[in-house]
Motif scaffolding. Structure first.
Motif, PDB file in Angstrom:
ATOM      1  N   LYS A 143       0.874  -1.200   0.013  1.00 52.94           N
ATOM      2  CA  LYS A 143       0.009  -0.052  -0.003  1.00 52.94           C
ATOM      3  C   LYS A 143       0.844   1.253  -0.274  1.00 52.94           C
ATOM      4  CE  LYS A 143      -4.552  -0.586  -0.125  1.00 52.94           C
ATOM      5  NZ  LYS A 143      -5.288  -0.028  -0.847  1.00 52.94           N
ATOM      6  N   VAL A 235       3.028   8.346   5.655  1.00 54.37           N
ATOM      7  CA  VAL A 235       1.741   7.418   5.596  1.00 54.37           C
ATOM      8  C   VAL A 235       2.089   6.882   6.942  1.00 54.37           C
ATOM      9  CG1 VAL A 235       0.597   5.277   4.841  1.00 54.37           C
ATOM     10  CG2 VAL A 235       1.503   7.082   3.412  1.00 54.37           C
ATOM     11  N   ILE A 237       0.832   2.991   9.023  1.00 58.01           N
ATOM     12  CA  ILE A 237      -0.002   1.645   8.749  1.00 58.01           C
ATOM     13  C   ILE A 237       0.262   0.857  10.037  1.00 58.01           C
ATOM     14  CG2 ILE A 237       0.053  -0.650   7.469  1.00 58.01           C
ATOM     15  CD1 ILE A 237       0.604   0.874   5.013  1.00 58.01           C
ATOM     16  N   ALA A 251      -8.348   5.599   7.692  1.00 58.36           N
ATOM     17  CA  ALA A 251      -8.100   5.253   6.319  1.00 58.36           C
ATOM     18  C   ALA A 251      -9.255   5.407   5.557  1.00 58.36           C
ATOM     19  CB  ALA A 251      -7.800   3.705   6.435  1.00 58.36           C
ATOM     20  N   LYS A 263      -3.230   4.584   6.164  1.00 57.90           N
ATOM     21  CA  LYS A 263      -3.646   3.474   5.327  1.00 57.90           C
ATOM     22  C   LYS A 263      -3.945   2.069   6.137  1.00 57.90           C
ATOM     23  CE  LYS A 263      -2.015   5.236   1.031  1.00 57.90           C
ATOM     24  NZ  LYS A 263      -1.124   5.159  -0.287  1.00 57.90           N
ATOM     25  N   PRO A 265      -4.653  -1.753   4.692  1.00 57.37           N
ATOM     26  CA  PRO A 265      -4.898  -2.530   3.811  1.00 57.37           C
ATOM     27  C   PRO A 265      -5.548  -3.762   4.180  1.00 57.37           C
ATOM     28  CG  PRO A 265      -2.471  -2.119   4.124  1.00 57.37           C
ATOM     29  CD  PRO A 265      -3.101  -1.672   5.358  1.00 57.37           C
TER      30      PRO A 265
END
Ligand SMILES: NC(=O)c1ccc[n+]([C@@H]2O[C@H](COP(=O)([O-])OP(=O)(O)OC[C@H]3O[C@@H](n4cnc5c(N)ncnc54)[C@H](OP(=O)(O)O)[C@@H]3O)[C@@H](O)[C@H]2O)c1
Length: 320
Positions: A143, A235, A237, A251, A263, A265
């Motif tokens: 991602k 970003v 995560i 997200a 993000k 995913p």
């Protein structure tokens, strides 16, 4: 055959090794004699039904399969009439995170599932250890649009996911700062990590550098705490949902947020990640971290250890 069985979601001590019939195979399946499997965090979810969201995949009120296990390596001992891809005697490895009943001496695997022939130069144990953590690492990093020279902070450098992520990042020439406990600092430097933080002595969220991405592979932080570590369009995560499921919610809001974002995913195609992992193994660019080996009969102990959240990489189950 012997198999690890439970008929309702339970704790490790309720899991029993019992004698069951060898599964019969359909025309599109192979029968694999299992040589090694792992006990992973995915397996703990499938065993206990927690977090509850996992029951959407593993069975709402009770497990859809009584046998635990999500990954395997082993030898094809029979094949269905329509199977063209595999021969009897092929050494294979595969993974399905919603449950594949691999904690057993034999498993029937549809050839459409994520399974490949095991590279010759790795052991059955290494093959089984190359699946779950590496699969999630691949999807989380996929991602991020990273280029050589970019930088990533990985929290949880000795977790199955975090350790695989470090190896995939170094393969792309990314600068990596990672956390672990003292005994593993040298190991992470040998893997090529550029700077290692002992998380028991230093709060990584206070580290004095900004990154293109922060990947919390053990889900112990939050976007709010890590924001200062991110470059202006960096970003965040995390492998966990975060407090009040904030990571997937943030997200969803990300397309409307300028600057730093989250993000989250969804790891959908295991076939794709397995192909990526397989290529890295062949190139010699990925070697899974293995912590402990347990005999299959001691599977409850293996689950209890994994549940502590202290395993280093992967915990292997050995079959005869
Ligand atoms: N989103 C998904 O689809 C998905 C799928 C699978 C797993 N997960 C989640 O992802 C997380 C990681 O999974 P995993 O299999 O990689 O875990 P794991 O291998 O069980 O991770 C344990 C490792 O994390 C380290 N660790 C524990 N607390 C830490 C902290 N505060 N800071 C830094 N390192 C710490 C431990 O090191 P020490 O022993 O030295 O403390 C240990 O080496 C789990 O929470 C799991 O539930 C998410």
């Amino acid at each position: 055959m012997r198999a690890a069985v439970r008929y309702s979601y339970c704790s490790p001590d309720k899991l029993e090794v019992r004698e069951l019939p060898i599964p019969s195979i359909r025309t599109n399946e192979v029968l694999v004699k299992v040589k090694a499997s792992t006990v992973s965090q995915s397996d703990c979810g499938v065993l206990t039904g927690k977090p509850y969201a996992i029951r959407l995949f593993s069975g709402l009120l009770k497990p859809s399969s009584p046998i635990t296990g999500t990954d395997f390596s082993g030898i094809v001992v029979a094949r269905g009439a329509d199977v063209k891809e595999y021969q009897i005697g092929d050494m294979v490895y595969g993974f399905f995170d919603e449950g594949l009943s691999t904690h057993a001496e034999y498993v029937a695997v549809p050839v459409s599932k994520a399974m490949l022939k095991k590279p010759d130069h790795i052991t059955f144990e290494q093959a089984a250890a190359s699946l779950e953590g590496a699969h999630y690492a691949y999807y989380f990093l996929d991602k991020l649009s990273l280029n050589a020279g970019d930088s990533v902070l990985v929290n949880g450098g000795t977790g199955a996911i975090g350790n695989a992520a470090i190896q995939f990042l170094k393969h792309k020439d990314i600068r990596v700062v990672a956390t672990c406990e003292e005994p593993y600092i040298d190991y992470l430097y040998k893997m090529g990590v550029d700077y290692v933080i002992d998380y028991t002595r230093q709060d990584f969220t206070q580290f004095d550098e900004q990154f293109d991405a922060v990947f919390d592979a053990v889900g112990k932080s939050s976007f709010g705490k890590c924001k200062r570590l991110l470059k202006p369009v960096g970003v965040y995560i995390s492998s966990e949902l975060g407090p009040y499921w904030q990571n997937p919610l943030l997200a969803l809001a990300a397309p409307f947020m300028p600057g730093k974002k989250v993000k989250f995913p969804l790891p959908l195609s295991i076939n794709r990640s397995l192909e990526f992992i397989h290529e890295r193994i062949i190139e010699g660019a990925f070697t899974p971290l293995i912590d402990r080996y347990y005999l299959f009969d001691d599977i409850s102990e293996a689950f209890s250890y994994v549940q502590t959240g202290q395993k280093k990489g992967n915990v292997i189950l050995r079959f005869n």
